[in-house]
Design a protein around this motif. Sequence first.
Motif, PDB file in Angstrom:
ATOM      1  N   ASP A   1      15.574 -16.048  11.601  1.00 50.34           N
ATOM      2  CA  ASP A   1      16.110 -15.355  10.426  1.00 50.34           C
ATOM      3  C   ASP A   1      16.224 -13.853  10.658  1.00 50.34           C
ATOM      4  N   ASP A   2      15.416 -13.321  11.576  1.00 48.66           N
ATOM      5  CA  ASP A   2      15.405 -11.882  11.831  1.00 48.66           C
ATOM      6  C   ASP A   2      16.474 -11.502  12.855  1.00 48.66           C
ATOM      7  N   VAL A   3      17.726 -11.764  12.505  1.00 49.19           N
ATOM      8  CA  VAL A   3      18.843 -11.442  13.396  1.00 49.19           C
ATOM      9  C   VAL A   3      19.865 -10.598  12.646  1.00 49.19           C
ATOM     10  N   ASP A   4      20.598  -9.786  13.388  1.00 52.84           N
ATOM     11  CA  ASP A   4      21.714  -9.056  12.804  1.00 52.84           C
ATOM     12  C   ASP A   4      22.906  -9.992  12.641  1.00 52.84           C
ATOM     13  N   THR A   5      23.582  -9.874  11.521  1.00 55.29           N
ATOM     14  CA  THR A   5      24.830 -10.588  11.263  1.00 55.29           C
ATOM     15  C   THR A   5      25.790  -9.592  10.632  1.00 55.29           C
ATOM     16  N   ILE A   6      27.019 -10.009  10.419  1.00 51.35           N
ATOM     17  CA  ILE A   6      27.944  -9.094   9.742  1.00 51.35           C
ATOM     18  C   ILE A   6      27.551  -8.899   8.284  1.00 51.35           C
ATOM     19  N   MET A   7      26.604  -9.724   7.786  1.00 48.98           N
ATOM     20  CA  MET A   7      26.128  -9.609   6.406  1.00 48.98           C
ATOM     21  C   MET A   7      24.824  -8.823   6.306  1.00 48.98           C
ATOM     22  N   GLY A   8      24.275  -8.371   7.423  1.00 50.60           N
ATOM     23  CA  GLY A   8      23.008  -7.666   7.412  1.00 50.60           C
ATOM     24  C   GLY A   8      22.004  -8.346   8.329  1.00 50.60           C
ATOM     25  N   LYS A   9      20.733  -7.979   8.224  1.00 53.52           N
ATOM     26  CA  LYS A   9      19.723  -8.490   9.140  1.00 53.52           C
ATOM     27  C   LYS A   9      19.005  -9.703   8.549  1.00 53.52           C
ATOM     28  N   SER A  10      19.716 -10.808   8.432  1.00 60.49           N
ATOM     29  CA  SER A  10      19.129 -12.050   7.929  1.00 60.49           C
ATOM     30  C   SER A  10      20.180 -13.146   7.974  1.00 60.49           C
ATOM     31  N   MET A  11      19.693 -14.394   8.030  1.00 59.84           N
ATOM     32  CA  MET A  11      20.593 -15.552   7.928  1.00 59.84           C
ATOM     33  C   MET A  11      20.650 -16.094   6.500  1.00 59.84           C
ATOM     34  N   GLN A  12      19.945 -15.445   5.570  1.00 60.41           N
ATOM     35  CA  GLN A  12      19.871 -15.980   4.213  1.00 60.41           C
ATOM     36  C   GLN A  12      21.247 -16.076   3.548  1.00 60.41           C
ATOM     37  N   ALA A  13      22.125 -15.126   3.844  1.00 60.71           N
ATOM     38  CA  ALA A  13      23.462 -15.161   3.236  1.00 60.71           C
ATOM     39  C   ALA A  13      24.204 -16.437   3.596  1.00 60.71           C
ATOM     40  N   TYR A  14      23.854 -17.030   4.745  1.00 57.18           N
ATOM     41  CA  TYR A  14      24.562 -18.212   5.220  1.00 57.18           C
ATOM     42  C   TYR A  14      24.033 -19.504   4.593  1.00 57.18           C
ATOM     43  N   THR A  15      23.119 -19.389   3.638  1.00 60.77           N
ATOM     44  CA  THR A  15      22.697 -20.546   2.839  1.00 60.77           C
ATOM     45  C   THR A  15      23.476 -20.588   1.525  1.00 60.77           C
ATOM     46  N   GLN A  16      24.464 -19.721   1.398  1.00 58.69           N
ATOM     47  CA  GLN A  16      25.268 -19.640   0.183  1.00 58.69           C
ATOM     48  C   GLN A  16      26.702 -20.086   0.453  1.00 58.69           C
ATOM     49  N   ASN A  17      27.390 -20.505  -0.606  1.00 53.53           N
ATOM     50  CA  ASN A  17      28.787 -20.931  -0.509  1.00 53.53           C
ATOM     51  C   ASN A  17      29.682 -20.022  -1.338  1.00 53.53           C
ATOM     52  N   PRO A  18      30.904 -19.744  -0.846  1.00 44.98           N
ATOM     53  CA  PRO A  18      31.821 -18.888  -1.605  1.00 44.98           C
ATOM     54  C   PRO A  18      32.640 -19.684  -2.627  1.00 44.98           C
ATOM     55  N   PHE A  19      32.895 -19.048  -3.756  1.00 49.39           N
ATOM     56  CA  PHE A  19      33.765 -19.616  -4.780  1.00 49.39           C
ATOM     57  C   PHE A  19      34.718 -18.517  -5.251  1.00 49.39           C
ATOM     58  N   PHE A  20      35.918 -18.918  -5.662  1.00 43.24           N
ATOM     59  CA  PHE A  20      36.898 -17.944  -6.157  1.00 43.24           C
ATOM     60  C   PHE A  20      36.905 -18.020  -7.676  1.00 43.24           C
ATOM     61  N   ILE A  21      36.236 -17.052  -8.294  1.00 39.91           N
ATOM     62  CA  ILE A  21      36.052 -17.048  -9.747  1.00 39.91           C
ATOM     63  C   ILE A  21      36.494 -15.698 -10.304  1.00 39.91           C
ATOM     64  N   ASP A  22      37.331 -15.735 -11.349  1.00 46.49           N
ATOM     65  CA  ASP A  22      37.835 -14.507 -11.988  1.00 46.49           C
ATOM     66  C   ASP A  22      38.467 -13.576 -10.955  1.00 46.49           C
ATOM     67  N   ASN A  23      39.243 -14.198 -10.071  1.00 50.76           N
ATOM     68  CA  ASN A  23      40.029 -13.450  -9.078  1.00 50.76           C
ATOM     69  C   ASN A  23      39.180 -12.687  -8.067  1.00 50.76           C
ATOM     70  N   LYS A  24      37.976 -13.196  -7.808  1.00 52.77           N
ATOM     71  CA  LYS A  24      37.151 -12.570  -6.777  1.00 52.77           C
ATOM     72  C   LYS A  24      36.192 -13.601  -6.174  1.00 52.77           C
ATOM     73  N   ILE A  25      35.673 -13.275  -4.988  1.00 56.02           N
ATOM     74  CA  ILE A  25      34.728 -14.151  -4.303  1.00 56.02           C
ATOM     75  C   ILE A  25      33.345 -13.990  -4.919  1.00 56.02           C
ATOM     76  N   ILE A  26      32.760 -15.107  -5.314  1.00 53.72           N
ATOM     77  CA  ILE A  26      31.389 -15.145  -5.816  1.00 53.72           C
ATOM     78  C   ILE A  26      30.597 -16.104  -4.926  1.00 53.72           C
ATOM     79  N   TYR A  27      29.446 -15.644  -4.437  1.00 49.52           N
ATOM     80  CA  TYR A  27      28.602 -16.514  -3.615  1.00 49.52           C
ATOM     81  C   TYR A  27      27.507 -17.133  -4.475  1.00 49.52           C
ATOM     82  N   LYS A  28      27.347 -18.448  -4.311  1.00 45.40           N
ATOM     83  CA  LYS A  28      26.304 -19.179  -5.014  1.00 45.40           C
ATOM     84  C   LYS A  28      25.436 -19.922  -4.010  1.00 45.40           C
ATOM     85  N   LYS A  29      24.188 -20.119  -4.363  1.00 40.97           N
ATOM     86  CA  LYS A  29      23.250 -20.826  -3.500  1.00 40.97           C
ATOM     87  C   LYS A  29      23.773 -22.218  -3.184  1.00 40.97           C
ATOM     88  N   GLY A  30      23.707 -22.589  -1.910  1.00 39.16           N
ATOM     89  CA  GLY A  30      24.150 -23.914  -1.509  1.00 39.16           C
ATOM     90  C   GLY A  30      23.228 -24.998  -2.023  1.00 39.16           C
TER      91      GLY A  30
END
Length: 600
Positions: free
Chosen positions: A363-392
């Motif tokens: 988990d302690d790795v650099d990604t384009i989202m910051g220094k963690s893999m936690q963001a990659y446990t989320q899924n993107p949705f297109f809500i109100d004309n923008k990307i919203i990430y929700k927990k997978g």
Amino acid sequence: MVQTKLNQITQKIINRSKKTRELYLERIQTHKGKIQRKNLACANLAHTYASIPKHIKEKIKENEGSNYAIISAYNDMLSAHQPFKNYPDIIKKEVFKYNAFAQFAGGTPAMCDGITQGYEGMELSLFSRDVIAMSVAIALSHNVFDGVFYLGVCDKIVPGLLIGALSFGHLPSIFIPSGPMTSGISNDEKSKARQLFAEGKISRDALLQSEMKSYHDVGTCTFYGTANSNQMMMEFMGLHLPNSAFINPNTTLREALVRQSASHMINSQIKSIGELLSEKNIINAIIGLMATGGSTNHTIHLIAIARAAGIIINWDDFDAISSIIPLLARVYPNGKADINQFEAAGGIAFIIHELLKEGLLHDDVDTIMGKSMQAYTQNPFFIDNKIIYKKGVEKSQNDTILTNIQNPFSKDGGVKILKGNIGRAVIKISAVKEKHQIIEAPALVFRSQQEFLKSFENKELQKNFIAVIPYQGPRANGMPELHKLTPILGILQDQGFQVGLVTDGRMSGASGKVPAAIHMTPEALLGGNIAKIKNGDLLLLDAKNGILEVLLDKDQWQNRQSTPFQNQEIFGCGRELFAGFRSQSSSAETGAMSFGGYFN
């Protein structure tokens, strides 16, 4: 205990790579800020901006905003790359909102193994990866860019783009996929049609109708081969927006993700790709490969990618990681589901969540989202004309496709290394039934895939045997995939015969239910013992215990001469143009790179 083993494997790789990694990081540091647009001669700048619209030219010539490169594998022949057509315009429009600019810096070739399977063009496939890496270097050689967007999906394209990107490791980079095509007919139906055709029970027209119902739209093929394994690994390495890999093309969410990639590059502090991609990112990619039952091709490509970043991994690392990472996914050819069903069941977000909670992913790795893999446990949705990430989802939506870490489909990842008096080879057993994982049978040696197919047509293969096909390595003929062997061997196995394969060639990301010892190293043309095997030699292929041997007296085996290589001159379909690549290639276990000596 498992976490301890992962840390031990990781530390071993870090120690092994210490010198080469330090040299690599020193090199990219020297290039940071080495060439600034404002310092270029006026003639050079004029060439750079000549094609840019006037209203942008006025701003960019003053160096007011960042300028980004776009490198794309777009063509409209291949379904996976056709969706990239409009991405550059979307990216340019989005970055301009933030006083930044983007230029289409260059295109890369993209070929399809699915089209060239079994034909001469397949002998160009592996080294097309190196051509792509070099085309990236050409596109970025102008040294006027502050970052790069890479557009690519399939088998050799993503590894080639990433190797090229790491040669310009001082630049921040984001990879943008196109997604899989929507589901066609089921994989069971497709496989059945292929088997019936091989048995002469349906016509070619009926087979073509079946195939066109399977490969029917834009996007990647829906089975879990090398292309979709690529996309999984890019997420596990943190180079995509989270869970953007398996969103279908031509959807509002897919287009929104392209825009989001562009704005994220501008508005985030993304590390340069050479610094970001550490030993732990590479190990995470291997972990993802094992947990999902991914393509054996990456036992070559990941090694090449890692070496381009100064990181030294080998097959023993794959074997060690496979032994501690459980198999959590069943996707064709390791199951019946396709990649869209995998995504619907929970997809990559679920897999990463399961691994993280047990400490089986760094988990302690650099990604384009910051220094963690936690963001990659989320899924993107297109809500109100923008990307919203929700927990997978934290519970599989279909436990025949995805399972939790407490109840894995297999306790290990299914990729093993075979060793013995023939050499070293890779085998994938996640789809091989336990009763077929140990075979002792006589060898049948073939000079080519075509010779094997002819023997089957002549009904000469109704018996127990292990097919041996030497001189299929990178130095011999470019290491083509021998995918046409798969349905034939499957038929023979279904008929009750014990069958297997030993080759220094590849079997693709679609390695299936028949035990296949592939990527044999040393390859035959470099003195590998596979070239010594003769018809009738008794072979032991023991995937459970990692053994591959000719059961002959030691002295007799050592004194035997190799069968000579018979195909010294390769012409046609452009193969002669790749003679230099073949002659300089490193071994499969060191990445099969034509420029491999530079990274050793």
